[in-house]
Write an enzyme that holds these catalytic residues in place. Structure first.
Site, PDB file in Angstrom:
ATOM      1  N   GLY A 652       0.820  -1.202   0.000  1.00  0.00           N
ATOM      2  CA  GLY A 652       0.000   0.000   0.000  1.00  0.00           C
ATOM      3  C   GLY A 652       0.853   1.251   0.000  1.00  0.00           C
ATOM      4  N   GLY A 655      -0.376   9.290   1.382  1.00  0.00           N
ATOM      5  CA  GLY A 655       0.275  10.568   1.612  1.00  0.00           C
ATOM      6  C   GLY A 655       1.422  10.489   2.594  1.00  0.00           C
ATOM      7  N   GLY A 657       3.411   7.738   3.132  1.00  0.00           N
ATOM      8  CA  GLY A 657       4.515   6.954   2.578  1.00  0.00           C
ATOM      9  C   GLY A 657       3.995   5.632   2.057  1.00  0.00           C
ATOM     10  N   LYS A 658       4.810   4.593   2.200  1.00  0.00           N
ATOM     11  CA  LYS A 658       4.435   3.271   1.702  1.00  0.00           C
ATOM     12  C   LYS A 658       4.392   2.267   2.853  1.00  0.00           C
ATOM     13  CE  LYS A 658       6.334   3.995  -2.935  1.00  0.00           C
ATOM     14  NZ  LYS A 658       7.276   3.520  -3.986  1.00  0.00           N
ATOM     15  N   LYS A 673       5.189   0.645   8.017  1.00  0.00           N
ATOM     16  CA  LYS A 673       4.840   1.912   7.387  1.00  0.00           C
ATOM     17  C   LYS A 673       6.091   2.791   7.341  1.00  0.00           C
ATOM     18  CE  LYS A 673       2.238   5.028   9.501  1.00  0.00           C
ATOM     19  NZ  LYS A 673       1.065   5.767  10.015  1.00  0.00           N
ATOM     20  N   ASP A 768     -10.150  10.067  13.720  1.00  0.00           N
ATOM     21  CA  ASP A 768     -10.218   9.712  12.297  1.00  0.00           C
ATOM     22  C   ASP A 768     -10.861   8.337  12.132  1.00  0.00           C
ATOM     23  OD1 ASP A 768      -9.937  10.245   9.630  1.00  0.00           O
ATOM     24  OD2 ASP A 768      -7.862   9.574   9.505  1.00  0.00           O
TER      25      ASP A 768
END
Length: 977
Positions: A652, A655, A657-658, A673, A768
């Site tokens: 994945g 915004g 990173g990966k 992450k 969130d």
């Protein structure tokens, strides 16, 4: 605050004197000494003598040897109020306000104070019932018991206080109906002279019928009269029934607030008789019928009719005729058609809120727009085109309208929630240059010196303006404060100006001493009394207020009473100075040596200390996270377990990173992450997810295993959750989530959030909550993820955090967006949206339609088959629509998305409700309704878990990801979709 030195032998002699040698009545001496034994932090002058009147105890005033006044506001008193208070039988004034350490029951003996005219206990922590004996205080004219924790009913005996001018019982936990007189009992309708009734923010029930007695006088028409305050401050209760017709006969009313109750029926037609009305708020009720015609109310400044059930209509034409309007709010009002552009030309208009309606066609905001207009909110309408004058550069929200799908406008700031609006007013200290003060002092704007201010918050309960940037308004407020309170010109600093969720104007006030760096106790109690008993009058337009002070602890020495003080000789002063100089030199040398030694040690250990360089990055706020069990991984370890971050291990991106799947040396699968260089929020989110959330643990929260902060890298290592996000499972083909699975997923995620709210200490607000942040494992057990935006509620009494609005469009609590006050109920709203997703399988916002509004409009309680939701419910669970559990699930979801936070359930209540639904389906809920608390290893090794927001690259099993093919939904923290 320091007392004069008294030789011990003299003190013993004075203490041994009989009471007859004192100027003070022995009964009053005994009473004050008893009070003193139950208190901490009482004035030090009380210990210097046994004669309160003769020795002039601070805060005590006497007349002919009897104590007539006790004014001890804001001095950090702690303890309980003794029954001996009733012995002060000549007491006229009693002010203990803003002492939050005062608690316990209010003694019934207070009813013995027959001479009392003023009783102020606001801002304390008294509990239990309000004593019926208050009805004995027949001289009482001012009674303020607001902002405590009183429970039970309002005593009917208060109706006997014929001289009462001010009655404030707001912000307690009072319940039951408002007492009305009968042949056997008094009631509040007998208070013919009372001008101010403040009962807001309680749990009062029943109706207002019978409360408006013809004997109630309407005096002081040019002031805020009784009825305006009386009705207005019933907001945030549970009052019901129709609005009484008698209100329309009170033609002197200036402001009428009945918002956030449960009033039903139509608005009385004679409301048009209230020609002196300046403010009208009927928001958040259950009013029906035609929207009232207010064309005759030409003095109206502010109107709010939001969140009722009025008949659908176009924008009322009478709005365009009210030239004095400063604020218009009709959110969720069933309005449709094109929005007339004339509304933006009203000369005094500052704010327009018309969100969650059905306005369509072209939005036209050109021509002679009011120069005062600061904010226009048209969130979630059906507007398809827009003409906006280029000169308008203030806040305009068009998010959730089809017009924002237009490529030419979609990138405009009008199509994003988070807009950089004007900064609210703050007192200017630019003339002071770069002068700064220590952390416990503040800069006096009058002389640019550092001092200990007397601080507090003023809450204006009905301001008649909406612009928080208006320098003229707030400069008038500053001037009136230092003028009326007898302070030095310019010695008032205002900050933290905002509207609360109750539409009160909150202003933080710092008041500086006229001389020196501190107030003395007499000055503090005088100012506190003037503010708490309403002697201070704010400028026109601010309306009635209440003041809550911060405890003042930096008292200057007591004023010189003319008595001798011990003096230190010049030689002694010189000797002390020399000794202090030698000590200071030695301490400075030792400090320099220690600093150099520490720096050398840090340089030597930099390679092994993972946070040796923490805080160097410009975007980080500084300080290493407080680690409590999260493992530190080296860069090489994570590089190895991901095969050098190979592309085929990438699961994945987003915004931040990966995200990579990795396998540790012990065989554990993890999701890593990795922040990209230049990530806009990387450092702050990285620190937040480690430092704030590594302390607690629950099986329905994604587990943070460790992190890497090395070689310029920021990586978080999570448990690998194999079945992807809830959103993916609701939308992906070939995946079938039946009704029972959906109930269990709802329960698991609710338990995780309830744990954060109820058992984390301090509580944690996720901020969130959404379907892409709920992950599912192999057994479809839900785990809440992504805590990069989470906040701690460190002030549990306040129960909210004032913070910049962040979150994701479609899930955002409208009250949080309006007030910037984040609370646990903000998470509840977002979770309610998730529940509606679970019911429908739809995105929160799709093709300009908002899921909450769609459900609200479709629900039909008379539809026995589908509850009116046949066209909305996911076909995969149509069979469940016939069950009682389904109906209750829908009702619970709608309670969670109530516009008013006070009416939403807690997450723990949601947990219990879902458990009951599962049991009704004959299924086990897995555990009791009590929020679960789990520990892994020792207590010191407990964790809280977060996950990132990323986008999958393929259909392979995804750990922590967000779907790639959704239409763009701008997120408030500007993450890439």
């Amino acid at each position: 605050m320091k007392a004069l030195f008294i030789p011990p032998l003299l003190l013993m002699f004075l203490a041994s004197l009989p009471a007859g040698f004192c100027d003070t009545n022995p009964q009053d001496v005994d009473a004050l000494q008893s009070l003193m034994r139950g208190w901490q932090n009482f004035p030090s002058s009380w210990q210097a003598s046994n004669d309160p009147c003769g020795a002039q105890w601070d805060g005590i005033t006497c007349n002919n040897g009897r104590v007539t006044s006790m004014r001890l506001s804001s001095i950090n008193l702690q303890g309980t109020l003794s029954n001996s208070i009733g012995q002060l039988s000549e007491l006229v004034y009693l002010d203990l306000s803003s002492n939050s350490g005062l608690s316990g029951l209010l003694p019934t003996s207070i009813g013995n104070l027959k001479q009392l005219t003023t009783l102020i206990l606001a801002g304390c922590n008294f509990t239990g019932s309000i004593p019926q004996e208050l009805g004995n205080l027949v001289q009482l004219s001012f009674l303020a018991l607001n902002s405590n924790n009183f429970t039970g009913r309002i005593p009917a005996s208060i109706g006997l206080l014929n001289n009462l001018f001010w009655l404030d019982l707001a912000e307690n936990q009072l319940s039951g109906p408002i007492p009305i007189s009968s042949t056997t009992s008094p009631g509040l309708d007998l208070l013919a002279h009372t001008k101010h009734f403040h009962f807001n923010k309680n749990q009062l029930t029943g109706t207002l019928n019978g409360l408006f007695s013809p004997s109630m006088r309407l005096e002081h028409i040019n002031l805020l009269n009784m009825f305006f305050t009386f009705i207005r401050l019933f907001d945030n209760n549970q009052l019901s029934g129709p609005i009484p017709d008698e209100i329309g006969s009170i033609t002197t009313l200036q402001i009428l607030r009945l918002d956030k109750n449960r009033f039903t029926g139509a608005v009385p037609s004679n409301i048009s008789n209230l020609v002196n009305l300046n403010g009208l708020n009927f928001a958040d009720n259950q009013l029906r019928g035609t929207m009232p015609d207010l064309s005759a109310l030409t003095k109206l400044n502010a109107i709010d009719l939001s969140n009722n059930s009025f008949d659908p209509s176009v924008l009322p034409a009478w709005l365009l005729t009210l030239k004095a309007l400063t604020s218009v709010a009709i959110a969720s009002g069933g309005l449709n058609g094109e929005l007339p552009s004339r509304i933006f030309t009203l000369p005094e208009l500052q704010q327009v809120i018309l969100s969650n309606n059905a306005f369509s066609g072209t939005f036209d905001m050109t021509g002679n727009i009011s120069q005062q207009l600061q904010r226009v909110n048209l969130l979630n309408n059906h507007i398809v085109a827009a003409n906006i004058t280029q000169s308008y550069n203030r806040t305009l929200v068009l998010v959730g309208n089809p017009v924002c799908l237009d490529p030419e406008l979609s990138s405009s700031h009008f199509c994003t929630i988070q807009q950089d609006g004007p900064i609210p007013y703050v007192t200017s200290v630019t003339k002071c240059g770069s002068t700064s003060c220590s952390s416990d002092q503040s800069l006096d704007p009058a002389n640019c010196g550092c001092a200990y201010p007397y601080m507090g918050t003023i809450f204006f309960r009905s301001p008649l303006f909406a612009d928080l940037t208006n320098n003229e308004h707030f400069q008038q407020l500053e001037t009136s404060l230092w003028t009326e309170l007898g302070l030095h010109p310019g010695s008032v600093f205002l900050s933290d100006v905002l509207f609360t969720s109750d539409n009160y104007l909150q202003v933080k006030v710092r008041m500086f001493p006229p001389t020196g760096t501190s107030f003395n106790l007499l000055e503090v109690t005088r100012i506190g009394f003037d503010l708490s008993n309403q002697a201070y009058k704010p400028p026109q337009g601010f309306g009635p207020y209440y003041f809550v002070a911060d405890p003042y602890v930096h008292f200057a020495g007591a004023p010189d009473s003319g008595k001798s003080r011990i003096k230190i000789s010049t030689g002694a002063v010189v000797g002390i100075a020399v000794a202090c100089g030698l000590v200071l030199t030695a301490l400075t040398s030792w400090g320099i040596f220690s600093l150099l030694k520490k720096r050398r040690r840090e340089e030597l250990s930099g390679r092994t200390n993972p946070f040796a360089s923490w805080g160097i990055a410009q975007k980080d706020s500084g300080g290493a996270p407080q680690l409590k069990g999260a493992r530190f991984f080296s860069f090489d370890e994570l590089k190895t377990c991901t095969n050098n971050f190979a592309e085929n291990n990438e699961i994945g991106s987003g915004g931040y990173g990966k995200v990579y799947k990795g396998i540790l040396v012990d065989g554990t699968s993890v999701a890593i992450k990795r922040a990209e260089y230049g990530s806009k929020q990387g450092a702050l989110e990285f620190k937040n997810e480690i430092e704030l959330l590594s302390r607690v643990h629950h099986k329905n929260l994604v587990s943070l295993i460790g992190f890497c902060y090395e070689q310029g890298e920021q990586m978080l290592v999570y448990e690998y959750v194999s079945n992807g996000t809830l959103r993916q499972n609701l939308q992906a083909r070939g995946i079938y989530l039946d009704w029972k699975k959906r109930l269990r997923i709802t329960l698991g995620s609710a338990r995780g959030l309830a744990y954060l709210h109820e058992l984390a200490n301090p509580p944690i607000i996720h901020r969130d909550v959404k379907s892409t942040n709920i992950l599912l494992d192999d057994n479809y057990k839900a785990k809440v993820a992504d805590f990069g935006l989470s906040k701690l509620v460190t002030d549990t009494e306040k129960g909210h955090v004032s913070t910049q609005v962040k979150g994701t469009l479609g899930y955002l609590d409208p009250e949080y967006y309006m007030t910037q006050q984040l609370s646990e109920k903000s998470d509840v709203y977002s979770f309610g949206v998730v529940m509606l997703e679970i019911l429908s399988g739809r995105l929160p916002i799709s093709k300009g339609r908002y899921i909450v509004r769609e459900f609200r409009m479709a629900i039909d309680a008379n539809d026995q088959d589908y509850y009116g939701l046949q066209g909305i419910v996911d076909p995969a669970i149509h069979d469940a629509a016939h069950t009682m559990g389904f109906r209750r699930f829908v009702q619970l979801a709608m309670e969670c998305v109530d516009e008013s936070a006070s009416r939403r359930p807690t997450m723990n209540t949601v947990v219990k409700e879902i458990e009951a639904m599962l049991q009704s389906e004959g299924l086990s809920s897995g555990s009791s309704s009590t929020v679960e608390f789990e520990r892994v290893g020792s207590a010191s090794a407990s964790h809280l878990y977060g996950g990132p927001v990323v986008t999958p690259r393929s259909n392979s099993s995804v750990s922590i990801a967000e779907e790639p093919d959704e239409p763009p939904h701008p997120e408030l923290n500007h993450r890439e979709p």
